[in-house]
Design an enzyme around this catalytic site. Structure first.
Site, short mmCIF file in Angstrom:
data_model
loop_
_atom_site.label_atom_id
_atom_site.label_comp_id
_atom_site.label_asym_id
_atom_site.label_seq_id
_atom_site.Cartn_x
_atom_site.Cartn_y
_atom_site.Cartn_z
N ARG A 103 23.79 56.69 50.02
CA ARG A 103 23.16 55.43 49.56
C ARG A 103 24.17 54.29 49.40
O ARG A 103 23.95 53.35 48.63
CB ARG A 103 22.41 55.64 48.24
N LYS B 223 25.76 41.66 58.41
CA LYS B 223 24.69 42.19 59.26
C LYS B 223 25.18 43.48 59.90
O LYS B 223 26.20 43.48 60.59
CB LYS B 223 24.29 41.17 60.33
N GLU C 49 31.55 31.71 70.53
CA GLU C 49 31.13 31.70 69.12
C GLU C 49 32.04 30.79 68.29
O GLU C 49 31.61 30.21 67.29
CB GLU C 49 31.13 33.12 68.54
N LYS D 135 31.57 30.35 58.71
CA LYS D 135 30.55 31.39 58.53
C LYS D 135 30.44 31.79 57.06
O LYS D 135 29.34 32.00 56.55
CB LYS D 135 30.87 32.61 59.41
N GLU E 82 19.40 35.05 55.30
CA GLU E 82 18.80 34.25 56.36
C GLU E 82 17.39 33.77 56.03
O GLU E 82 16.45 33.92 56.80
CB GLU E 82 18.81 35.03 57.68
N ARG F 212 21.21 30.03 57.28
CA ARG F 212 21.96 31.00 58.10
C ARG F 212 21.46 31.00 59.54
O ARG F 212 22.21 31.34 60.46
CB ARG F 212 21.88 32.40 57.49
N ASN G 206 22.43 30.91 64.80
CA ASN G 206 21.75 31.33 66.03
C ASN G 206 21.73 30.24 67.09
O ASN G 206 21.01 30.37 68.09
CB ASN G 206 20.32 31.77 65.71
N HIS H 271 21.36 31.15 70.67
CA HIS H 271 21.07 32.59 70.73
C HIS H 271 19.65 32.91 71.22
O HIS H 271 19.44 33.99 71.77
CB HIS H 271 21.34 33.25 69.38
N HIS I 41 19.88 35.31 74.13
CA HIS I 41 19.32 36.67 74.07
C HIS I 41 18.32 36.89 75.20
O HIS I 41 18.25 37.97 75.78
CB HIS I 41 18.64 36.92 72.72
N HIS J 49 27.47 39.04 75.92
CA HIS J 49 26.78 38.26 74.88
C HIS J 49 27.31 36.82 74.76
O HIS J 49 26.53 35.87 74.76
CB HIS J 49 26.91 39.00 73.54
#
Ligand code: GLY
Length: 380
Positions: free
Chosen positions: A133, A155, A197, A238, A248, A252, A256, A259, A263, A278
């Site tokens: 946990r 993330k 990025e 960031k 987010e 946040r 993206n 993105h 994507h 990417h």
């Protein structure tokens, strides 16, 4: 065994603090930092045993120096490797690594250390979030993309057959060690992709940083002090956004930028990295976001030209046509975009811009307008 903290002299470094209350942590940036890893980790987790989860290619290059440094600080550790590549971000590897950590009798007070790029960091972070946990977690990112993006902000996760990064958790590390010297051995294409990025932080919120990059990008690529500065400024950007909106709910989403289109392009080439990685998708995606913003009358053509000139200068792709091979038609692209995590009840959310450093979140973008724009871009 773990009671001694080696008196290793810390090397030159920059510290960026991520301010998240009880879950706050530091990102340390500097050349040779892996050699200080034992000292740094022992400073915050003096009694921990460490389960290192390492990309197998990176392990050949850097696991030895990481291990030596941990041993010098009295930190017991065991390394587990994973195959390089996105396919490792899967349930099978997640299960295997959780079981390895349990079989190794690592306890809750022990820590997982991720050594590698975004795949190792995302997977190891998810293992840390779930095993017993939640175990402490240290990121040692070894790609530019991981140093400025995926290792920071919590993330973590794996891919599902329904899409990328759809299974995961927000789980913050206790420490990030970004050794900028390891980027010397990164293949040039991967370094360039990570740079997309870096440029993103200027484009989304810091016009002065973008202008600095236009002047200093060669030093960033060549490994001069500009590299540490670029990584540190990116991490600071960031960290500020994550501190304001960890989960987010709003701001946040600015991260993206580029993105949604990016994507969709990655998905359209079935994630074949020979065709598109990417960061390259993000580069083309950022161009499309600026061109789309110009189409909506939000920015002038001069801004589009300036962004294209810089991305082109560093050798990043800037047009859909820069992707080798056949691409699907606009309907397939719109289907992919409609399945994106950024879709809410049929309306599209895009990160648009009013100028360099002035990106904003636009909810409720009309899919018909996007379809027309993309059709034109695919036909060019
Ligand atoms: N890579 C985007 C984020 O961390 O939110």
């Amino acid at each position: 065994m773990a009671d001694t903290i080696a008196a290793t002299a810390p090397s030159e470094r920059t510290t960026v603090h991520v301010d998240l209350g009880a879950r706050s942590y530091d990102i340390l940036i500097g050349r040779g930092l892996i050699g200080d890893a034992g000292y740094q980790i022992a400073s915050i987790l003096p009694k921990a045993r460490l389960a290192i989860i390492a990309d197998e290619t990176v392990a050949k290059l850097h696991l030895g120096s990481l291990s030596d440094s941990l041993s010098a600080s009295g930190l017991g550790h065991t390394a587990y490797t994973l195959p390089s590549g996105e396919s490792s971000k899967c349930f099978a590897e997640f299960e295997r690594l959780c079981d390895e950590v349990l079989a190794g009798r690592f306890e809750r007070g022990d820590a997982i250390v991720a050594l590698g790029g975004g795949v190792a960091g995302d997977l190891a972070g998810f293992v840390a979030s779930a095993t017993r946990r939640g175990m402490a977690f240290v990121q040692v990112p070894t790609t530019l993309l991981a140093q400025v993006d995926s290792s920071v902000g919590g993330k973590t996760g794996i891919n599902s057959r329904h899409g990328k990064n759809l299974i995961g958790a927000f789980y913050q590390p206790s420490l990030v060690l970004a050794d900028t010297a390891v980027l010397d051995t990164l293949p040039p294409r991967d370094f360039r992709a990570g740079y997309a990025e870096v440029a993103k932080y200027g484009l989304l919120g810091d016009a002065e940083f973008f202008a600095w990059l236009e002047t200093n990008w060669k030093g960033v690529f060549e490994g001069g002090p500009e590299r540490e500065e670029a990584v540190a400024r990116s991490c600071q950007a960031k960290a500020d956004i994550v501190a304001a909106d960890e989960f987010e709910a709003g701001k946040r989403a600015l991260l993206n930028l580029g993105h949604t289109f990016g994507h969709a392009l990655e998905s359209a080439v079935a994630y074949e990295t020979e065709r598109l990685v990417h960061g390259e998708g993000v580069s083309i995606g950022m161009m499309l976001a600026h061109e789309f913003s110009a189409r909506l009358g939000l920015v002038g053509e001069d801004t589009v030209l300036r962004v294209r000139a810089h991305l082109d200068d560093v050798g990043l792709p800037v047009r859909i046509q820069d992707i080798p091979g056949q691409l699907p038609g606009v309907d397939t692209f719109m289907d992919i975009i409609a399945q994106d995590k950024k879709v809410s009840r049929g309306a599209l959310t895009f990160i648009l811009t009013r100028g360099i450093g002035e990106a904003f979140v636009e909810k409720g973008v009309d899919p018909g307008v996007v379809t027309e724009f993309l059709r034109e871009k695919l036909d060019q």
